[in-house]
Design a protein around this motif. Sequence first.
Motif, PDB file in Angstrom:
ATOM      1  N   ASN A 206       0.807  -1.217   0.000  1.00  0.00           N
ATOM      2  CA  ASN A 206       0.000   0.000   0.000  1.00  0.00           C
ATOM      3  C   ASN A 206       0.843   1.270   0.000  1.00  0.00           C
ATOM      4  O   ASN A 206       0.377   2.324  -0.443  1.00  0.00           O
ATOM      5  N   ALA A 207       2.059   1.197   0.545  1.00  0.00           N
ATOM      6  CA  ALA A 207       2.877   2.406   0.664  1.00  0.00           C
ATOM      7  C   ALA A 207       4.346   2.060   0.446  1.00  0.00           C
ATOM      8  O   ALA A 207       5.147   2.094   1.378  1.00  0.00           O
ATOM      9  N   PRO A 208       4.727   1.726  -0.786  1.00  0.00           N
ATOM     10  CA  PRO A 208       6.117   1.350  -1.065  1.00  0.00           C
ATOM     11  C   PRO A 208       7.004   2.579  -1.222  1.00  0.00           C
ATOM     12  O   PRO A 208       7.513   2.880  -2.311  1.00  0.00           O
ATOM     13  N   TYR A 209       7.188   3.280  -0.119  1.00  0.00           N
ATOM     14  CA  TYR A 209       7.906   4.549  -0.179  1.00  0.00           C
ATOM     15  C   TYR A 209       9.419   4.358  -0.127  1.00  0.00           C
ATOM     16  O   TYR A 209       9.932   3.551   0.653  1.00  0.00           O
ATOM     17  N   SER A 210      10.117   5.156  -0.919  1.00  0.00           N
ATOM     18  CA  SER A 210      11.568   5.260  -0.808  1.00  0.00           C
ATOM     19  C   SER A 210      11.883   6.306   0.259  1.00  0.00           C
ATOM     20  O   SER A 210      11.002   7.047   0.727  1.00  0.00           O
ATOM     21  N   GLU A 211      13.153   6.402   0.629  1.00  0.00           N
ATOM     22  CA  GLU A 211      13.548   7.426   1.603  1.00  0.00           C
ATOM     23  C   GLU A 211      13.256   8.816   1.045  1.00  0.00           C
ATOM     24  O   GLU A 211      12.831   9.717   1.778  1.00  0.00           O
ATOM     25  N   ALA A 212      13.455   8.982  -0.254  1.00  0.00           N
ATOM     26  CA  ALA A 212      13.158  10.274  -0.877  1.00  0.00           C
ATOM     27  C   ALA A 212      11.663  10.588  -0.818  1.00  0.00           C
ATOM     28  O   ALA A 212      11.266  11.749  -0.624  1.00  0.00           O
ATOM     29  N   ASP A 213      10.832   9.580  -0.987  1.00  0.00           N
ATOM     30  CA  ASP A 213       9.381   9.770  -0.886  1.00  0.00           C
ATOM     31  C   ASP A 213       8.996  10.243   0.509  1.00  0.00           C
ATOM     32  O   ASP A 213       8.154  11.138   0.681  1.00  0.00           O
ATOM     33  N   TYR A 532      -0.978   6.155 -11.621  1.00  0.00           N
ATOM     34  CA  TYR A 532      -2.273   5.935 -10.983  1.00  0.00           C
ATOM     35  C   TYR A 532      -2.150   5.087  -9.716  1.00  0.00           C
ATOM     36  O   TYR A 532      -3.145   4.568  -9.216  1.00  0.00           O
ATOM     37  N   GLY A 533      -0.941   4.937  -9.223  1.00  0.00           N
ATOM     38  CA  GLY A 533      -0.741   4.183  -7.993  1.00  0.00           C
ATOM     39  C   GLY A 533      -0.149   2.815  -8.244  1.00  0.00           C
ATOM     40  O   GLY A 533       0.103   2.409  -9.386  1.00  0.00           O
ATOM     41  N   PRO A 534       0.091   2.050  -7.170  1.00  0.00           N
ATOM     42  CA  PRO A 534       0.683   0.714  -7.290  1.00  0.00           C
ATOM     43  C   PRO A 534      -0.261  -0.277  -7.959  1.00  0.00           C
ATOM     44  O   PRO A 534      -1.492  -0.184  -7.813  1.00  0.00           O
ATOM     45  N   VAL A 535       0.319  -1.249  -8.666  1.00  0.00           N
ATOM     46  CA  VAL A 535      -0.463  -2.310  -9.294  1.00  0.00           C
ATOM     47  C   VAL A 535      -0.881  -3.313  -8.216  1.00  0.00           C
ATOM     48  O   VAL A 535      -0.044  -3.788  -7.442  1.00  0.00           O
ATOM     49  N   THR A 550      -4.222   1.027  -7.555  1.00  0.00           N
ATOM     50  CA  THR A 550      -4.956   1.596  -6.426  1.00  0.00           C
ATOM     51  C   THR A 550      -4.425   2.993  -6.135  1.00  0.00           C
ATOM     52  O   THR A 550      -3.241   3.170  -5.845  1.00  0.00           O
ATOM     53  N   LEU A 551      -5.304   3.976  -6.211  1.00  0.00           N
ATOM     54  CA  LEU A 551      -4.924   5.364  -5.954  1.00  0.00           C
ATOM     55  C   LEU A 551      -5.749   5.896  -4.786  1.00  0.00           C
ATOM     56  O   LEU A 551      -6.977   5.872  -4.825  1.00  0.00           O
ATOM     57  N   ARG A 552      -5.065   6.345  -3.731  1.00  0.00           N
ATOM     58  CA  ARG A 552      -5.769   6.947  -2.591  1.00  0.00           C
ATOM     59  C   ARG A 552      -5.321   8.388  -2.418  1.00  0.00           C
ATOM     60  O   ARG A 552      -4.165   8.735  -2.677  1.00  0.00           O
ATOM     61  N   SER A 553      -6.215   9.218  -1.953  1.00  0.00           N
ATOM     62  CA  SER A 553      -5.901  10.648  -1.877  1.00  0.00           C
ATOM     63  C   SER A 553      -4.845  10.951  -0.818  1.00  0.00           C
ATOM     64  O   SER A 553      -4.164  11.972  -0.902  1.00  0.00           O
ATOM     65  N   SER A 554      -4.683  10.075   0.167  1.00  0.00           N
ATOM     66  CA  SER A 554      -3.677  10.311   1.209  1.00  0.00           C
ATOM     67  C   SER A 554      -2.315   9.733   0.843  1.00  0.00           C
ATOM     68  O   SER A 554      -1.352   9.899   1.600  1.00  0.00           O
ATOM     69  N   TYR A 555      -2.216   9.051  -0.302  1.00  0.00           N
ATOM     70  CA  TYR A 555      -0.924   8.511  -0.748  1.00  0.00           C
ATOM     71  C   TYR A 555       0.035   9.667  -1.021  1.00  0.00           C
ATOM     72  O   TYR A 555      -0.319  10.659  -1.660  1.00  0.00           O
TER      73      TYR A 555
END
Length: 927
Positions: A206-213, A532-535, A550-555
């Motif tokens: 749901n939230a595959p964030y990098s450190e930069a993200d 459009y978000g993660p597959v 999946t695209l969420r507004s809080s992403y």
Amino acid sequence: MPWRTSRSAPDRLRTPGGLAGFLKSASICVLIAGLLSPLGQATAAAATASNDYCGGQCSDILPPGENGNATLAQILLNQAFGTQPDHAEDQLGLYANLAKGASSLTDSTINTFFNDASFGVSSDQVASTEKPAGRTDVTIVRDKKAGVPHITGTTRYGTEFGAGYAAAEDRLWLMDVFRHVGRGQLTTFAGGAASNQGLEQEFYRNAPYSEADLQAQIDNAVANNGARGQQALADANAYLAGINSYIDASDSGRYFPGEYVLTGHKDSVTNAGTIDHFKITDLVALGSVIGSLFGAGGGGEVSNAISLIAAQSKYGVAEGTKVWESFRERNDAEAVLTVHNGESFPYASKPDSPQGEALPDAGSVTTEPLVYDATGTGASQSAQAASATATTTALSSARRGMSNALVVSGKYTASGHPIAVFGPQTGYFAPQLLMLQEIQGPGISARGASFAGLSMYVELGRGQDYSWSATTSGQDIIDTYAVELCTDDYHYLYHGTCTAMDKVEQTNSWKPTTADGTAAGSYTMRVWKTKYGPVEYRATVGGKKVAYTTLRSSYMHEADSIIGFQMLNDPDYVKGPADFQSAAQHINYTFNWFYADSQHTAYYNSGNNPVRASGVDAEFPVWAQAAYEWKNWDPSTNTADYTAASAHPNSIDQDYYISWNNKQALDYSTAPWGDGSVHRGNLLEDRVKKLVAAGGVTRTKLVQAMADAALADLRAEDVLPKLLKVINSSTVTDSTAADAVSKLQAWVTAGAKRTETSAGSKTYANADAIRILDAWWPLLVKAEFQPGLGSDLYTAFGNNLPVDESPSAAHGPTGSHAGSSFQYGWWSYVDKDIRAVLGETVKGPLAEKYCGGGVLSSCRDILISTLKTAAGTSASTVYPGDSLCSAGDQWCADSIVQRTLGGIKHYNISWQNRPTFQQVVEYTSHR
């Protein structure tokens, strides 16, 4: 720290294993005496309370206890003898005892079951006083009863430094666990057990964030919020400095949490090893986990589409769509509402002519793989098996809906002042996800609960003359887009151009863990990201290969809500209900917020609700094309137009408010299925409405209403009487059925509660009736609906909404021993169908009559047949037993367990369906 023993070791040590199970057989051959905490007795001193307008009528509770840290010696003693670190479980008994104590409750005895939540600590109740790191601008005073830190600063920096220091004192290990969960690195940190794999996989997708993200989210939150953004950054840095100061002090003093030794991060003899300092991006990683758990409503469009296709396959397109809509109950006329004054707040409504739908071809949907290149334990534990573990299920179920609130206007109270009993139902863990604190400093004046590691502000609690709380709202801020593939499976069309997906990977490896026998292993988690978000899935649509994203507004906006919490803690900002609503509007997660002061009550539904393109039906996937994107959506920042604050359900001074994750208001289409005629919100609605009609409501009466609902079996209270009406439409001649009917009717007459015969008896009154209904419900639902729906559609609808969620239902969405119950089930479907068969008026009926084909006598036959089967089902089959409970132990099967996320275990308590953290408030005056 001192220890104490409050229960026998055998009772305590039967609790299920927790995080990674690495403490199952920890050796106690370590020289315990040499590992004792060196902390000395602190000097007692009086704390100075800030202005407090509650008049001693604010109370709170948060089991099991404030202290969530334990040294290695304390963990080993707990494992061997059941001894407890000070304040590790001293709120558990208070919480548990309300189940039997509520009936004799008075206003003067409320704090027998709650803590006094007044500001400050009287001199005779001071347990300790410290100046963290020798600072002169902040003092942490802990009270004797619960060990709550009362943080008072003379500078803003010192205040936040103290908040970070106190957080680390009470939750350092848990904070460390969740910053690794948020990065998808838990197994590397704590070992490769199934529960750890499940947790990191659950959130990484749901939230595959990098450190930069993570850093970008901080930068954007600061840049977009002016002076408040700058203050939030300064507060966060001071808070982190406090955390890291404690890490250094506990390391040099060798009183750091013992889990660091048990997971190989520290050596108990040489003290070799390190505990990494916290950094600001850790706070975003923590926030992403909490936001995903409790504040990210919506999604499920692919599952919805699959069930719609099944309905259309069974009935044809027109009738199948009608059947699907009747089970979806988007805007059910009989649903209990939080804003019940008739005001309408349209959102995500069904369009007259849906546009852009991208429904999958039947049977084509596959879940996108997450795990690759698994070895060792990583290969032997599949993602599905890992996510089914008890701890993961209990955590992930939180997003499905929890928490409750009861708020009554002063017009209907004995004192003329509003009364509120409210809190979040965040599950039961050891240590608890939340922690209590009081913070007093420049621009901050609050007491209450905050998520560990995010406690620079109080997130749910009280200010000087007002209290606030939240429930999970679940409105839809997540959409699914079908991106058409081009070239290969990893390129997609974006505005007509073939565009490469971004590959994000996290490779984890872990060493063997001797405590639970986990072998070494590794794997790589891989997520493919699009604009459009993660597959999440792949399928074909009309024969075209697509990926569903999946695209969420809080992403990419996990840090934004910090501004709203900052406002709620600021006494110069919140001076009344309108200010409260404005603060809540700055929180971008999906919550229902409630407020009470001495004069007013208020409600506001928060969340960044995207403005969808005209004709888009939020229930189903749509094509990833410009015409169907959110209005003014910018993929580089994931920002869009959001519905105005006035369009969110909101209210001031309604006669009363209730919320138990039910529908917010007329025409407000929420994401969860099951907002129909019977919902657990009705358990509160019926009781509070009755109190308000009588008038003269007191704190005692409102607590009793909450506690009574907390012991109620929703099925027995609101559906069983109608089932019995069908059965009793003719004389019951079968002796087995007649005996079962007699027991069930006696239980309904007695109040349909799951409650002990006496406090501590561990035996239910009406135990056999409870066993019969627990066995009967899944049988009767299947026999009632499957013949008419057919197996495929019945299964598809069951994937949208589980059939049952009783307290003992390990198969339910919340899992066993979780407390929260009756949020998800086919209560409304059974209710509407049975009433229709009886010929009663049903607003918003199901598209067809299902029980016995709509024939009363045939329906009666089905109910009696399944009832006889249930009556003959043994307790050991209904309650099959687990690592905590023997087969057939009904009370134990229902009981609540504090699931271990660290080394300390606690005893299980009798079932109650109530918030984890809870406040009882009635302010006597206002600034």
